[in-house]
Design an enzyme around this catalytic site. Structure first.
Site, PDB file in Angstrom:
ATOM      1  N   LYS A 169       0.832  -1.210   0.000  1.00  0.00           N
ATOM      2  CA  LYS A 169       0.000   0.000   0.000  1.00  0.00           C
ATOM      3  C   LYS A 169       0.867   1.261   0.000  1.00  0.00           C
ATOM      4  O   LYS A 169       1.921   1.286   0.638  1.00  0.00           O
ATOM      5  CB  LYS A 169      -0.892  -0.001   1.245  1.00  0.00           C
ATOM      6  CG  LYS A 169      -1.828  -1.202   1.311  1.00  0.00           C
ATOM      7  CD  LYS A 169      -2.485  -1.325   2.676  1.00  0.00           C
ATOM      8  CE  LYS A 169      -1.499  -1.547   3.790  1.00  0.00           C
ATOM      9  NZ  LYS A 169      -2.105  -1.820   5.105  1.00  0.00           N
ATOM     10  N   THR A 174      -7.621   9.585   8.933  1.00  0.00           N
ATOM     11  CA  THR A 174      -7.254   8.331   8.260  1.00  0.00           C
ATOM     12  C   THR A 174      -7.008   7.210   9.275  1.00  0.00           C
ATOM     13  O   THR A 174      -6.340   6.232   8.958  1.00  0.00           O
ATOM     14  CB  THR A 174      -5.980   8.525   7.407  1.00  0.00           C
ATOM     15  OG1 THR A 174      -4.955   9.050   8.266  1.00  0.00           O
ATOM     16  CG2 THR A 174      -6.219   9.452   6.237  1.00  0.00           C
ATOM     17  N   GLY A 215      -7.257   3.942  10.904  1.00  0.00           N
ATOM     18  CA  GLY A 215      -7.874   2.657  10.556  1.00  0.00           C
ATOM     19  C   GLY A 215      -7.947   2.359   9.071  1.00  0.00           C
ATOM     20  O   GLY A 215      -8.626   1.413   8.662  1.00  0.00           O
ATOM     21  N   THR A 216      -7.207   3.112   8.253  1.00  0.00           N
ATOM     22  CA  THR A 216      -7.272   2.860   6.797  1.00  0.00           C
ATOM     23  C   THR A 216      -6.826   1.435   6.451  1.00  0.00           C
ATOM     24  O   THR A 216      -7.462   0.755   5.643  1.00  0.00           O
ATOM     25  CB  THR A 216      -6.396   3.852   5.993  1.00  0.00           C
ATOM     26  OG1 THR A 216      -5.118   3.944   6.615  1.00  0.00           O
ATOM     27  CG2 THR A 216      -7.021   5.225   5.908  1.00  0.00           C
ATOM     28  N   GLY A 217      -5.705   1.010   7.052  1.00  0.00           N
ATOM     29  CA  GLY A 217      -5.147  -0.307   6.698  1.00  0.00           C
ATOM     30  C   GLY A 217      -6.078  -1.436   7.114  1.00  0.00           C
ATOM     31  O   GLY A 217      -6.313  -2.384   6.357  1.00  0.00           O
ATOM     32  N   CYS A 218      -6.639  -1.327   8.332  1.00  0.00           N
ATOM     33  CA  CYS A 218      -7.562  -2.370   8.818  1.00  0.00           C
ATOM     34  C   CYS A 218      -8.790  -2.435   7.915  1.00  0.00           C
ATOM     35  O   CYS A 218      -9.247  -3.520   7.526  1.00  0.00           O
ATOM     36  CB  CYS A 218      -8.029  -2.055  10.241  1.00  0.00           C
ATOM     37  SG  CYS A 218      -6.692  -1.968  11.434  1.00  0.00           S
TER      38      CYS A 218
HETATM   39  N1  LIG Z   1      -4.863  10.028   1.766  1.00  0.00           N
HETATM   40  C1  LIG Z   1      -5.289   8.980   1.082  1.00  0.00           C
HETATM   41  N2  LIG Z   1      -6.083   9.136  -0.006  1.00  0.00           N
HETATM   42  C2  LIG Z   1      -6.545   8.085  -0.722  1.00  0.00           C
HETATM   43  N3  LIG Z   1      -6.241   6.803  -0.421  1.00  0.00           N
HETATM   44  C3  LIG Z   1      -5.447   6.574   0.651  1.00  0.00           C
HETATM   45  C4  LIG Z   1      -4.929   7.641   1.458  1.00  0.00           C
HETATM   46  N4  LIG Z   1      -4.182   7.097   2.454  1.00  0.00           N
HETATM   47  C5  LIG Z   1      -4.232   5.774   2.298  1.00  0.00           C
HETATM   48  N5  LIG Z   1      -4.976   5.437   1.211  1.00  0.00           N
HETATM   49  C6  LIG Z   1      -5.313   4.081   0.749  1.00  0.00           C
HETATM   50  O1  LIG Z   1      -5.777   3.374   1.897  1.00  0.00           O
HETATM   51  C7  LIG Z   1      -5.309   2.026   1.886  1.00  0.00           C
HETATM   52  C8  LIG Z   1      -4.508   1.784   3.175  1.00  0.00           C
HETATM   53  O2  LIG Z   1      -3.229   2.358   2.975  1.00  0.00           O
HETATM   54  P1  LIG Z   1      -2.187   2.829   4.069  1.00  0.00           P
HETATM   55  O3  LIG Z   1      -2.692   4.064   4.719  1.00  0.00           O
HETATM   56  O4  LIG Z   1      -0.870   2.925   3.385  1.00  0.00           O
HETATM   57  O5  LIG Z   1      -2.220   1.652   5.091  1.00  0.00           O
HETATM   58  P2  LIG Z   1      -1.971   1.616   6.671  1.00  0.00           P
HETATM   59  O6  LIG Z   1      -3.178   2.205   7.336  1.00  0.00           O
HETATM   60  O7  LIG Z   1      -1.772   0.158   6.938  1.00  0.00           O
HETATM   61  O8  LIG Z   1      -0.760   2.433   6.925  1.00  0.00           O
HETATM   62  C9  LIG Z   1      -4.487   1.877   0.592  1.00  0.00           C
HETATM   63  O9  LIG Z   1      -5.304   1.344  -0.424  1.00  0.00           O
HETATM   64  C10 LIG Z   1      -4.078   3.306   0.285  1.00  0.00           C
HETATM   65  O10 LIG Z   1      -3.854   3.506  -1.093  1.00  0.00           O
HETATM   66  C1  LIG Z   2      -6.193  -2.666  17.612  1.00  0.00           C
HETATM   67  C2  LIG Z   2      -5.532  -2.036  16.442  1.00  0.00           C
HETATM   68  N1  LIG Z   2      -5.204  -2.787  15.375  1.00  0.00           N
HETATM   69  C3  LIG Z   2      -4.598  -2.215  14.302  1.00  0.00           C
HETATM   70  C4  LIG Z   2      -4.293  -0.875  14.292  1.00  0.00           C
HETATM   71  C5  LIG Z   2      -3.600  -0.242  13.120  1.00  0.00           C
HETATM   72  O1  LIG Z   2      -4.563   0.197  12.276  1.00  0.00           O
HETATM   73  P1  LIG Z   2      -4.328   0.920  10.875  1.00  0.00           P
HETATM   74  O2  LIG Z   2      -5.468   0.574  10.011  1.00  0.00           O
HETATM   75  O3  LIG Z   2      -2.965   0.651  10.364  1.00  0.00           O
HETATM   76  O4  LIG Z   2      -4.536   2.409  11.307  1.00  0.00           O
HETATM   77  P2  LIG Z   2      -3.665   3.385  12.161  1.00  0.00           P
HETATM   78  O5  LIG Z   2      -3.425   2.939  13.535  1.00  0.00           O
HETATM   79  O6  LIG Z   2      -2.401   3.436  11.402  1.00  0.00           O
HETATM   80  O7  LIG Z   2      -4.490   4.636  12.112  1.00  0.00           O
HETATM   81  C6  LIG Z   2      -4.661  -0.116  15.406  1.00  0.00           C
HETATM   82  N2  LIG Z   2      -4.418   1.211  15.471  1.00  0.00           N
HETATM   83  N3  LIG Z   2      -5.269  -0.718  16.479  1.00  0.00           N
END
Ligand SMILES: Nc1ncnc2c1ncn2[C@@H]1O[C@H](COP(=O)(O)OP(=O)(O)O)[C@@H](O)[C@H]1O
Ligand SMILES: Cc1ncc(COP(=O)(O)OP(=O)(O)O)c(N)n1
Length: 277
Positions: A181, A215, A217-220
């Site tokens: 990602k 943003t 929780g985007t990854g989850c």
């Molecule tokens: N600002 C943003 N605008 C549009 N898409 C986003 C943005 N940030 C993350 N994404 C998308 O959200 C998903 C999770 O990405 P990311 O944020 O890199 O993961 P994580 O939360 O694990 O760090 C991916 O598909 C990424 O392309």
């Molecule tokens: C309980 C718990 N699990 C996973 C995460 C990480 O979540 P993620 O979607 O990567 O979002 P951010 O923490 O990066 O905002 C979490 N925070 N808590």
């Protein structure tokens, strides 16, 4: 008396930590499963005290407690797809890997959660090797962000060529698809690019970058959407297509609640499908 006819419903399981603030972890996963029409189940690995400002406490469960939850599900409910999130320790990773193998859960998405956005560790450093050795070989797809991909691959990632090299290295650890990602890089760029490697070819999933601080929780949410689609017997590329649309809507309509990084909006995708926005 005859049994009532049961409609076929697809079922997805999340094995992850709890986020008391509701934006990430099992809460994000179950909301996403529900929105995508899949019956959600959960096996809790840890409790976190967390809100939009950060993580205030981490309380892992005993491995036996995770094993017991997985046995309860595995002996009765048969998930169509499974995802893992926060696993915290090598003991929990081993317990999960053992049950995933025993029950033959081969539609497995591994989100290699390591650090929350505010910097709090959600995986002990010494557990990374267990993740690589025991869980990645069982995964249909693994979904690292760039910092996680750097740790898994053992290399620094700067440009797209580095991302491709890292994806190849992670693919060699066993997962059939690597979904790298791009949310954490090129934050000044108007586009976000996720890279997908299936062992033969790379595909690039580009979407407009949303300028927002909400943003959490985007990854989850993204990996849960992928899992929900796989549970409905979609192929990985089909599942990615929907998961990208789901996360994009959720980020674009992010929720300005709390005083820090607000959560993504799990209602947004279905609201748009129903023409409510
Ligand atoms: N600002 C943003 N605008 C549009 N898409 C986003 C943005 N940030 C993350 N994404 C998308 O959200 C998903 C999770 O990405 P990311 O944020 O890199 O993961 P994580 O939360 O694990 O760090 C991916 O598909 C990424 O392309
Ligand atoms: C309980 C718990 N699990 C996973 C995460 C990480 O979540 P993620 O979607 O990567 O979002 P951010 O923490 O990066 O905002 C979490 N925070 N808590």
């Amino acid at each position: 008396m005859t049994e009532p006819t049961r409609n076929k419903i697809f079922k997805a399981l999340t094995i992850a930590g709890s986020d008391s603030g509701g934006g990430a972890g099992i809460q994000a996963d179950l909301k996403t499963f529900q929105e995508l029409g899949v019956y959600g189940m959960s096996a809790l690995t840890a409790v976190t005290a967390q809100n939009t400002l950060g993580v205030q406490g981490v309380y892992p469960l005993e491995a036996d407690a995770v094993t017991a939850q997985l046995d309860s599900i595995g002996t009765d409910l048969t998930p169509d797809a499974v995802k893992t999130g926060m696993l915290f320790s090598s003991g929990l990773i081993l317990a999960v890997a053992e049950k995933v193998s025993q029950y033959g859960w081969d539609h497995l998405v591994v989100d290699p959660v390591m650090v929350a956005k505010g910097g709090s560790p959600l995986l002990q450093q010494e557990a990374v090797q267990a993740l690589i050795r025991y869980l990645l070989p069982l995964a249909l797809a693994v979904t690292p962000n760039i910092p996680e991909a750097e740790i898994l691959s053992g290399m620094k990632i700067s440009g797209m060529a580095d991302r491709e090299t890292a994806a190849r290295l992670i693919h060699a650890m066993g997962p059939r698809y690597v979904v790298l990602k791009g949310g954490h890089v090129d934050e000044d760029s108007p586009m976000v690019t996720d890279l997908v490697f299936d062992g033969e070819k790379f595909t690039y999933w580009e979407s407009p970058r949303v300028a927002t601080q909400h943003t959490h929780g985007t990854g989850c949410t993204y990996s849960a959407a992928l899992t929900a689609e796989l549970a409905q017997h979609k192929t990985v590329p089909e599942a990615i297509q929907t998961a990208k649309a789901f996360i994009h809507a959720a980020i674009e309509d992010g929720l300005n609640i709390g005083s820090g990084h607000g959560p993504t909006n799990h209602f947004a995708y279905q609201n748009r499908m129903r023409g409510r926005r």
